[in-house]
Write an enzyme that holds these catalytic residues in place. Sequence first.
Site, PDB file in Angstrom:
ATOM      1  N   VAL A  40       0.835  -1.201   0.000  1.00 55.63           N
ATOM      2  CA  VAL A  40       0.000   0.000   0.000  1.00 55.63           C
ATOM      3  C   VAL A  40       0.873   1.255   0.000  1.00 55.63           C
ATOM      4  CG1 VAL A  40      -1.859   1.231   1.175  1.00 55.63           C
ATOM      5  CG2 VAL A  40      -1.795  -1.267   1.238  1.00 55.63           C
ATOM      6  N   TYR A  41       1.857   1.273   0.860  1.00 48.68           N
ATOM      7  CA  TYR A  41       2.767   2.420   0.930  1.00 48.68           C
ATOM      8  C   TYR A  41       3.509   2.603  -0.390  1.00 48.68           C
ATOM      9  CZ  TYR A  41       6.495   5.486   2.606  1.00 48.68           C
ATOM     10  OH  TYR A  41       7.370   6.530   2.769  1.00 48.68           O
ATOM     11  N   SER A  42       4.064   1.522  -0.922  1.00 48.08           N
ATOM     12  CA  SER A  42       4.772   1.610  -2.199  1.00 48.08           C
ATOM     13  C   SER A  42       3.853   2.120  -3.300  1.00 48.08           C
ATOM     14  CB  SER A  42       5.347   0.250  -2.594  1.00 48.08           C
ATOM     15  OG  SER A  42       6.417  -0.121  -1.760  1.00 48.08           O
ATOM     16  N   SER A  72       1.328   4.106  -3.012  1.00 44.19           N
ATOM     17  CA  SER A  72       1.101   5.547  -2.852  1.00 44.19           C
ATOM     18  C   SER A  72       2.299   6.346  -3.336  1.00 44.19           C
ATOM     19  CB  SER A  72       0.793   5.875  -1.387  1.00 44.19           C
ATOM     20  OG  SER A  72       1.945   5.812  -0.564  1.00 44.19           O
ATOM     21  N   LYS A  73       3.484   5.852  -3.100  1.00 45.25           N
ATOM     22  CA  LYS A  73       4.678   6.593  -3.497  1.00 45.25           C
ATOM     23  C   LYS A  73       4.962   6.480  -4.988  1.00 45.25           C
ATOM     24  CE  LYS A  73       5.481   8.351   0.522  1.00 45.25           C
ATOM     25  NZ  LYS A  73       5.288   9.795   0.750  1.00 45.25           N
TER      26      LYS A  73
END
Length: 242
Positions: free
Chosen positions: A152-154, A156-157
């Site tokens: 999820v974090y990846s 978003s980035k």
Amino acid sequence: MAETLNGKIAAVTGAASGIGLATTEALIAAGATVVMVDRDERALGEITARLGDRAIAQTTDLLDTESCAQMVPEILAKTGRIDILHCNAGTYIGGDLTESDTATIDRMLTLNVNVVMKNVRDVIPHMIERGSGDIVVTASVAGHMPIQWEPVYSGSKWAITCFVQTMRRQLNKHGIRVGQVSPGPVISALLADWPPERLQAAKDSGSLIEPSEVSDAVVYMLTRSRNVTIRDMIVLPTNFDI
């Protein structure tokens, strides 16, 4: 020749801790006045009292639609202009996708992606009118490679990397520079979701960097001559291995 930041007005989101606080301190040391944007009013009061007159508190809840929309107008009412916008506020989710609930996913994507787009959108007319400005976004090395333990974090980035680089092309003809700083793991509250054994192993191996090492990169980007844009600066711990 390096540009001076003396007299510049900067706004930094997520400024009460971590990279945002380190960048605030570095910009003030370089001669700028910094509007510190954060939702933690108490922390902002304590920090601005410590940093002095060139630190200005701006209490904004970026996850609240109305508060977010008022951020740029409220800053301009206090300072009259914004020379630098550092979109730094963000959050982190690690682990398998099924370990994250949908409300947490929504919150992270809102803060990491939507808020950045809205803040940039809101400051653009002001910077275009002045014919100058700098926008820096805190991205991540996770926006350059698929990191399996943080989908999820990846995600978003990756989205933010695309957004920053498209906006760089849109705005360079207006005298506005747009770039991103992409750190590896930074010692901050955002790593609270890391498994304790992995966090300790990273500390023991020297695979984490300090927020000040990211703020050094931001100041470097902002002090290049106006004919130079640092489109992305990846800052990694020497021993970081992915």
